[in-house]
Design a protein around this motif. Structure first.
Motif, PDB file in Angstrom:
ATOM      1  N   LEU A  24     -10.453  -8.833  24.435  1.00 35.78           N
ATOM      2  CA  LEU A  24      -9.805  -8.207  22.879  1.00 35.78           C
ATOM      3  C   LEU A  24      -8.782  -8.848  22.419  1.00 35.78           C
ATOM      4  CD1 LEU A  24     -10.407  -4.355  23.530  1.00 35.78           C
ATOM      5  CD2 LEU A  24     -11.814  -5.830  22.285  1.00 35.78           C
ATOM      6  N   VAL A  25      -7.811  -9.175  23.110  1.00 40.71           N
ATOM      7  CA  VAL A  25      -6.546  -9.674  22.805  1.00 40.71           C
ATOM      8  C   VAL A  25      -6.893 -11.160  22.172  1.00 40.71           C
ATOM      9  CG1 VAL A  25      -4.611 -11.116  23.524  1.00 40.71           C
ATOM     10  CG2 VAL A  25      -4.745  -8.641  24.225  1.00 40.71           C
ATOM     11  N   SER A  26      -7.919 -11.817  22.852  1.00 36.40           N
ATOM     12  CA  SER A  26      -8.343 -13.342  22.501  1.00 36.40           C
ATOM     13  C   SER A  26      -9.064 -13.219  21.100  1.00 36.40           C
ATOM     14  CB  SER A  26      -9.215 -13.840  23.561  1.00 36.40           C
ATOM     15  OG  SER A  26      -8.678 -14.266  24.395  1.00 36.40           O
ATOM     16  N   ILE A  27      -9.932 -12.144  20.881  1.00 40.67           N
ATOM     17  CA  ILE A  27     -10.719 -11.869  19.718  1.00 40.67           C
ATOM     18  C   ILE A  27      -9.582 -11.501  18.763  1.00 40.67           C
ATOM     19  CG2 ILE A  27     -12.221 -10.259  18.290  1.00 40.67           C
ATOM     20  CD1 ILE A  27     -13.817 -10.026  21.147  1.00 40.67           C
ATOM     21  N   ALA A  28      -8.604 -10.761  18.766  1.00 41.95           N
ATOM     22  CA  ALA A  28      -7.466 -10.391  17.749  1.00 41.95           C
ATOM     23  C   ALA A  28      -6.656 -11.807  17.596  1.00 41.95           C
ATOM     24  CB  ALA A  28      -6.629  -9.547  18.302  1.00 41.95           C
ATOM     25  N   ALA A  29      -6.482 -12.363  18.421  1.00 42.98           N
ATOM     26  CA  ALA A  29      -5.836 -13.811  18.168  1.00 42.98           C
ATOM     27  C   ALA A  29      -6.719 -14.804  17.290  1.00 42.98           C
ATOM     28  CB  ALA A  29      -5.393 -14.375  19.558  1.00 42.98           C
ATOM     29  N   LEU A  30      -7.805 -14.740  17.663  1.00 39.46           N
ATOM     30  CA  LEU A  30      -8.885 -15.381  16.690  1.00 39.46           C
ATOM     31  C   LEU A  30      -8.921 -15.075  15.235  1.00 39.46           C
ATOM     32  CD1 LEU A  30     -11.958 -16.044  19.185  1.00 39.46           C
ATOM     33  CD2 LEU A  30     -10.327 -17.914  18.348  1.00 39.46           C
ATOM     34  N   PHE A  31      -9.150 -13.750  15.188  1.00 40.47           N
ATOM     35  CA  PHE A  31      -8.804 -13.286  13.652  1.00 40.47           C
ATOM     36  C   PHE A  31      -7.598 -13.612  13.095  1.00 40.47           C
ATOM     37  CE2 PHE A  31     -12.067 -10.133  15.020  1.00 40.47           C
ATOM     38  CZ  PHE A  31     -13.133 -10.653  14.150  1.00 40.47           C
ATOM     39  N   LEU A  32      -6.468 -13.483  13.762  1.00 41.32           N
ATOM     40  CA  LEU A  32      -5.163 -13.849  13.089  1.00 41.32           C
ATOM     41  C   LEU A  32      -4.912 -15.366  12.892  1.00 41.32           C
ATOM     42  CD1 LEU A  32      -2.093 -12.622  12.482  1.00 41.32           C
ATOM     43  CD2 LEU A  32      -1.561 -13.342  14.799  1.00 41.32           C
ATOM     44  N   LEU A  33      -5.368 -16.082  13.765  1.00 40.02           N
ATOM     45  CA  LEU A  33      -5.391 -17.385  13.552  1.00 40.02           C
ATOM     46  C   LEU A  33      -6.173 -17.902  12.638  1.00 40.02           C
ATOM     47  CD1 LEU A  33      -4.775 -18.718  17.354  1.00 40.02           C
ATOM     48  CD2 LEU A  33      -2.980 -18.752  15.646  1.00 40.02           C
ATOM     49  N   SER A  34      -7.463 -17.466  12.374  1.00 44.24           N
ATOM     50  CA  SER A  34      -8.213 -17.903  11.560  1.00 44.24           C
ATOM     51  C   SER A  34      -7.616 -17.598   9.917  1.00 44.24           C
ATOM     52  CB  SER A  34      -9.885 -17.336  11.589  1.00 44.24           C
ATOM     53  OG  SER A  34      -9.605 -15.720  11.308  1.00 44.24           O
ATOM     54  N   ALA A  35      -7.066 -16.315   9.774  1.00 43.60           N
ATOM     55  CA  ALA A  35      -6.439 -16.089   8.660  1.00 43.60           C
ATOM     56  C   ALA A  35      -5.402 -16.960   8.506  1.00 43.60           C
ATOM     57  CB  ALA A  35      -5.937 -14.436   8.781  1.00 43.60           C
ATOM     58  N   VAL A  36      -4.585 -17.400   9.344  1.00 45.24           N
ATOM     59  CA  VAL A  36      -3.461 -18.398   9.124  1.00 45.24           C
ATOM     60  C   VAL A  36      -4.137 -19.732   8.870  1.00 45.24           C
ATOM     61  CG1 VAL A  36      -1.672 -19.712  10.539  1.00 45.24           C
ATOM     62  CG2 VAL A  36      -1.800 -17.324  10.943  1.00 45.24           C
TER      63      VAL A  36
END
Length: 129
Positions: A24-36
């Motif tokens: 779940l942390v990896s998925i959240a990080a992917l969402f955040l990094l894709s927004a960046v």
């Protein structure tokens, strides 16, 4: 007639909760990094590096939690949780058809190294979960 339901072993519950939380942390990080990536208009060639970072963060957090629970064997715990998280990623890549050999090997290395670091930090931390 009463049906008895057996509880899963304690170690299995500990591994499962920490690996699921790491995913779940990896998925959240992917969402955040894709927004960046979108906001900064970064080229698509940066995406694999950011995916590696998200994978590493998830493996680190997963092993950190497992190390805090177990309190011993940090390197082995981190190795195992990183490998399990990598297997989930590999299965997803194979099912979607996006398994590239170099990316699979890089994700394996990153998940194992960051997992072992997280396991050692979790075991050596003062507070316990």
């Amino acid at each position: 007639m009463k049906v008895s339901v057996r509880k899963p072993p304690k170690w299995l519950v500990q591994y499962a909760t920490s690996v699921i939380f790491g995913a779940l942390v990896s998925i959240a990080a992917l969402f955040l990094l894709s927004a960046v990536m979108f906001l900064l208009q970064l080229p698509s060639s940066v995406a694999p590096v950011l995916a590696l970072a998200a994978m590493g963060l998830g493996a680190f957090i997963s092993a950190l939690l497992l190390g805090k629970k177990k309190r011993r064997g940090g390197l082995a715990l981190g190795f195992k949780s990183g490998a399990i998280l990598w297997l989930f990623c590999l299965i997803g890549a194979l099912l979607s058809g996006g398994a590239d050999g170099s990316q699979v090997a890089a994700k394996l290395l990153v998940s194992l190294i960051t997992g072992m670091a997280g396991g050692v930090m979790g075991v050596n931390s003062r507070e316990r979960l």
